[in-house]
Design an enzyme around this catalytic site. Structure first.
Site, PDB file in Angstrom:
ATOM      1  CD  GLU A 122      -2.598  -0.919   2.083  1.00  0.00           C
ATOM      2  OE1 GLU A 122      -3.472  -0.136   2.666  1.00  0.00           O
ATOM      3  OE2 GLU A 122      -3.938  -1.500   2.621  1.00  0.00           O
ATOM      4  CE1 TYR A 147      -0.482  -1.038   7.722  1.00  0.00           C
ATOM      5  CE2 TYR A 147      -1.531  -0.530   6.069  1.00  0.00           C
ATOM      6  CZ  TYR A 147      -1.120  -1.125   6.849  1.00  0.00           C
ATOM      7  OH  TYR A 147      -0.099  -2.483   6.761  1.00  0.00           O
ATOM      8  CE  LYS A 151       3.406  -1.581   7.658  1.00  0.00           C
ATOM      9  NZ  LYS A 151       4.293  -2.305   8.773  1.00  0.00           N
TER      10      LYS A 151
HETATM   11  P1  NAD Z   1      -2.316  -7.187  12.954  1.00  0.00           P
HETATM   12  O1  NAD Z   1      -2.697  -6.131  13.463  1.00  0.00           O
HETATM   13  O2  NAD Z   1      -2.713  -8.826  12.679  1.00  0.00           O
HETATM   14  O3  NAD Z   1      -1.397  -7.912  14.548  1.00  0.00           O
HETATM   15  C1  NAD Z   1      -0.380  -6.393  14.926  1.00  0.00           C
HETATM   16  C2  NAD Z   1       0.438  -7.038  16.236  1.00  0.00           C
HETATM   17  O4  NAD Z   1       1.106  -5.802  16.269  1.00  0.00           O
HETATM   18  C3  NAD Z   1      -1.119  -6.987  16.838  1.00  0.00           C
HETATM   19  O5  NAD Z   1      -0.494  -8.860  17.331  1.00  0.00           O
HETATM   20  C4  NAD Z   1      -0.614  -6.088  17.711  1.00  0.00           C
HETATM   21  O6  NAD Z   1      -0.855  -6.106  19.020  1.00  0.00           O
HETATM   22  C5  NAD Z   1       0.059  -6.118  18.182  1.00  0.00           C
HETATM   23  N1  NAD Z   1       1.363  -4.046  17.950  1.00  0.00           N
HETATM   24  C6  NAD Z   1       0.223  -2.900  17.793  1.00  0.00           C
HETATM   25  N2  NAD Z   1       1.134  -1.957  18.263  1.00  0.00           N
HETATM   26  C7  NAD Z   1       1.530  -2.294  18.160  1.00  0.00           C
HETATM   27  C8  NAD Z   1       2.744  -1.823  19.715  1.00  0.00           C
HETATM   28  N3  NAD Z   1       2.568  -0.424  19.811  1.00  0.00           N
HETATM   29  N4  NAD Z   1       4.222  -2.514  20.617  1.00  0.00           N
HETATM   30  C9  NAD Z   1       4.192  -3.578  20.675  1.00  0.00           C
HETATM   31  N5  NAD Z   1       3.243  -4.614  19.240  1.00  0.00           N
HETATM   32  C10 NAD Z   1       2.037  -3.988  18.953  1.00  0.00           C
HETATM   33  O7  NAD Z   1      -1.861  -7.066  11.893  1.00  0.00           O
HETATM   34  P2  NAD Z   1      -0.947  -8.523  10.432  1.00  0.00           P
HETATM   35  O8  NAD Z   1      -1.909  -8.050   9.315  1.00  0.00           O
HETATM   36  O9  NAD Z   1      -0.272  -9.577  11.042  1.00  0.00           O
HETATM   37  O10 NAD Z   1       0.118  -6.864  10.065  1.00  0.00           O
HETATM   38  C11 NAD Z   1       1.373  -7.084  10.613  1.00  0.00           C
HETATM   39  C12 NAD Z   1       2.762  -6.508   9.622  1.00  0.00           C
HETATM   40  O11 NAD Z   1       2.674  -7.096   8.153  1.00  0.00           O
HETATM   41  C13 NAD Z   1       2.030  -5.206   9.222  1.00  0.00           C
HETATM   42  O12 NAD Z   1       3.467  -4.680  10.303  1.00  0.00           O
HETATM   43  C14 NAD Z   1       1.429  -5.070   8.509  1.00  0.00           C
HETATM   44  O13 NAD Z   1       1.933  -3.666   8.207  1.00  0.00           O
HETATM   45  C15 NAD Z   1       2.453  -6.750   7.812  1.00  0.00           C
HETATM   46  N6  NAD Z   1       0.946  -6.254   6.616  1.00  0.00           N
HETATM   47  C16 NAD Z   1       0.341  -6.928   6.320  1.00  0.00           C
HETATM   48  C17 NAD Z   1      -0.420  -7.385   5.528  1.00  0.00           C
HETATM   49  C18 NAD Z   1      -1.838  -8.428   5.731  1.00  0.00           C
HETATM   50  O14 NAD Z   1      -2.688  -8.514   4.542  1.00  0.00           O
HETATM   51  N7  NAD Z   1      -2.319  -8.028   7.068  1.00  0.00           N
HETATM   52  C19 NAD Z   1       0.041  -7.447   4.540  1.00  0.00           C
HETATM   53  C20 NAD Z   1       1.615  -6.828   3.920  1.00  0.00           C
HETATM   54  C21 NAD Z   1       1.892  -6.264   5.495  1.00  0.00           C
HETATM   55  O1  DAU Z   2      -2.406  -4.606   0.588  1.00  0.00           O
HETATM   56  C1  DAU Z   2      -1.884  -5.419   1.880  1.00  0.00           C
HETATM   57  C2  DAU Z   2      -2.739  -4.189   2.637  1.00  0.00           C
HETATM   58  O2  DAU Z   2      -3.828  -5.319   2.431  1.00  0.00           O
HETATM   59  C3  DAU Z   2      -2.214  -4.437   4.476  1.00  0.00           C
HETATM   60  O3  DAU Z   2      -1.471  -3.257   4.863  1.00  0.00           O
HETATM   61  C4  DAU Z   2      -3.189  -4.569   5.601  1.00  0.00           C
HETATM   62  O4  DAU Z   2      -2.722  -4.396   6.787  1.00  0.00           O
HETATM   63  C5  DAU Z   2      -4.241  -5.285   5.991  1.00  0.00           C
HETATM   64  O5  DAU Z   2      -5.320  -4.756   6.065  1.00  0.00           O
HETATM   65  C6  DAU Z   2      -4.777  -5.176   3.820  1.00  0.00           C
HETATM   66  O6  DAU Z   2      -6.106  -3.901   3.817  1.00  0.00           O
HETATM   67  P1  DAU Z   2      -6.757  -3.733   2.678  1.00  0.00           P
HETATM   68  O7  DAU Z   2      -7.145  -2.149   3.387  1.00  0.00           O
HETATM   69  O8  DAU Z   2      -6.487  -3.620   1.690  1.00  0.00           O
HETATM   70  O9  DAU Z   2      -7.632  -4.830   3.494  1.00  0.00           O
HETATM   71  P2  DAU Z   2      -9.295  -4.857   4.226  1.00  0.00           P
HETATM   72  O10 DAU Z   2      -9.417  -6.435   4.399  1.00  0.00           O
HETATM   73  O11 DAU Z   2      -9.635  -4.191   5.013  1.00  0.00           O
HETATM   74  O12 DAU Z   2     -10.226  -4.978   3.074  1.00  0.00           O
HETATM   75  C7  DAU Z   2      -9.891  -5.912   1.581  1.00  0.00           C
HETATM   76  C8  DAU Z   2     -11.323  -4.719   0.047  1.00  0.00           C
HETATM   77  O13 DAU Z   2     -12.234  -5.327   0.687  1.00  0.00           O
HETATM   78  C9  DAU Z   2     -10.623  -3.745   0.317  1.00  0.00           C
HETATM   79  O14 DAU Z   2     -10.678  -3.138  -1.182  1.00  0.00           O
HETATM   80  C10 DAU Z   2     -12.269  -3.029   1.026  1.00  0.00           C
HETATM   81  C11 DAU Z   2     -12.253  -4.313   0.732  1.00  0.00           C
HETATM   82  N1  DAU Z   2     -14.214  -4.598   2.006  1.00  0.00           N
HETATM   83  C12 DAU Z   2     -13.162  -4.784   3.432  1.00  0.00           C
HETATM   84  C13 DAU Z   2     -14.197  -4.785   3.800  1.00  0.00           C
HETATM   85  C14 DAU Z   2     -13.676  -5.223   5.664  1.00  0.00           C
HETATM   86  C15 DAU Z   2     -15.106  -4.749   2.075  1.00  0.00           C
HETATM   87  O15 DAU Z   2     -15.999  -4.357   0.291  1.00  0.00           O
HETATM   88  N2  DAU Z   2     -15.889  -5.364   3.004  1.00  0.00           N
HETATM   89  C16 DAU Z   2     -15.869  -5.426   4.490  1.00  0.00           C
HETATM   90  O16 DAU Z   2     -16.316  -6.039   5.000  1.00  0.00           O
END
Ligand code: NAD
Ligand code: DAU
Length: 331
Positions: A122, A147, A151
């Site tokens: 993102e 967000y 990042k």
């Molecule tokens: P998540 O929200 O599920 O988990 C985040 C974790 O960080 C939680 O356990 C939370 O308690 C901990 N945390 C938050 N604030 C904190 C602090 N101040 N000190 C210590 N711990 C803290 O997130 P996720 O989806 O597992 O994402 C993890 C990492 O991967 C993030 O850096 C996110 O930007 C990155 N990322 C996520 C995705 C995705 O699709 N979910 C994709 C690409 C990158």
């Molecule tokens: O691309 C990586 C990112 O993917 C990570 O950096 C973020 O931490 C992770 O949360 C995710 O971000 P998105 O905003 O893409 O994910 P989210 O699951 O919130 O939403 C995915 C898509 O679905 C987005 O286009 C919004 C849409 N959406 C989301 C929700 C929660 C819906 O249509 N309905 C919903 O209820």
């Protein structure tokens, strides 16, 4: 190796802990996690005897200094991660994603410890739906939401600490993850748990926004590949060619759960909603030899549906509150 995993009680971090325990039996693992609403201690139940869990803030300089002094590598997952939350209140995003990463960088700099920084696609903003291009390591940063802006800022801090202070760090920017232990505020688990709870799934706007889905195990295998073989100071993009629009993903979930194809509601769109993400992971594939093992999205969704159906106690306690919060926003 002694491995310090920040955010290891969240979605990707917990899966990374499981992966590390399974594939690197000689490593010792410390998890630092603030245990925010997004964390779950029970995600670590199966590996509890193999790890030390330290409950604390990645922006707590004294605590972080002590933990970093006693480790060989830090893998930094800790973050506020949900775009919708960052639109409601950006302040914890600035504190954790920027100040937290700064705090960690100062500690790894003092103790000459290796860092791998986990980031997101993102940071590159979005692509048009009909644009043939995908994100590459050369794509300019153009984040859209609080967000993704925090990042992006955290990535730039890491790059500056590498160049100015010789910190030994790598960065990865991954696309949208799915799989077990993902918080039910996120798109895929929200829709699965809606169906399991007798609620109608919720699609933002027309549902045409495209995300590039990757199974969390493929992300975590790529992270270890970069740690083992990546070049210090480099950025690697992680993706598994999993582009699909939200309507397609939701219709697949409905079909796999034996629901009618139109059994969902269109709800208020996300402000500033990024249109499309798409990753070109050829650097990771050709230079480091990584390839995804779970690239069949339909099969991955079927496994994920099974996981949420089999683990209702993991998510059911949070469901009412999450849905009430979305309802207040018309979502
Ligand atoms: P998540 O929200 O599920 O988990 C985040 C974790 O960080 C939680 O356990 C939370 O308690 C901990 N945390 C938050 N604030 C904190 C602090 N101040 N000190 C210590 N711990 C803290 O997130 P996720 O989806 O597992 O994402 C993890 C990492 O991967 C993030 O850096 C996110 O930007 C990155 N990322 C996520 C995705 C995705 O699709 N979910 C994709 C690409 C990158
Ligand atoms: O691309 C990586 C990112 O993917 C990570 O950096 C973020 O931490 C992770 O949360 C995710 O971000 P998105 O905003 O893409 O994910 P989210 O699951 O919130 O939403 C995915 C898509 O679905 C987005 O286009 C919004 C849409 N959406 C989301 C929700 C929660 C819906 O249509 N309905 C919903 O209820």
């Amino acid at each position: 190796m002694r491995v310090l995993i920040t955010g290891g009680a969240g979605f990707i971090g917990a899966n990374f802990v499981h992966h590390t325990v399974a594939h690197r039996p000689d490593d010792s693992i410390v998890v630092l996690d603030a245990m925010t609403y997004a964390a779950s201690e029970s995600s670590l139940d199966a590996v509890r005897d193999r790890i030390e869990l330290v409950v604390g803030d990645v922006a707590d300089a004294a605590l972080v200094d002590k933990l970093v002094a006693d480790t060989d590598i830090v893998v930094h997952f800790a973050a506020e991660s949900h775009n919708d939350n960052s639109l409601r209140d950006p302040s914890p995003f600035v504190q954790t994603n920027l100040v937290g990463t700064f705090t960690l960088l100062e500690a790894v700099r003092r103790h000459s410890v290796r860092l791998h920084h986990i980031s997101t696609d993102e940071v590159y903003g979005d692509l048009e739906l009909d644009d043939p291009q995908r994100f590459t390591p050369q794509t300019p940063y153009r984040p859209s939401s609080p967000y993704s802006a925090t990042k992006a800022g955290s990535d730039l801090l890491v790059r500056a600490w590498v160049r100015s202070f010789g910190v030994q760090a790598t960065i990865s920017n991954c696309s949208n993850n799915y799989g077990p232990y993902q918080h039910i505020e996120k798109f895929i688990p929200r829709q699965i748990t809606n169906v399991l709870s007798g609620l109608r799934p919720k699609l933002y706007g027309a549902g045409e926004n495209v995300r590039d889905w990757i199974h969390v195990d493929d992300h975590n295998a790529a992270v270890w590949t970069i740690i083992d073989r990546g070049r210090i100071g480099d950025t690697y993009l992680i993706g598994a060619d999993g582009e699909a629009n939200n309507k397609q993903v939701l219709e697949t979930i409905l079909e796999l759960m034996d629901q009618p194809a139109d059994a969902y509601d269109h709800v208020t769109d996300r402000a500033g909603h990024d249109l499309r993400y798409a990753i070109d992971a050829s650097k990771l594939r050709t230079e480091l030899g990584w390839s995804p093992q779970h690239a069949d999205l339909r099969a991955g969704l079927a496994d994920t549906i099974r996981w949420y159906a089999d683990n209702q106690s993991w998510w059911s306690g949070a469901k009412d509150e999450i849905e009430a919060r979305y309802a207040r926003a018309g979502q």
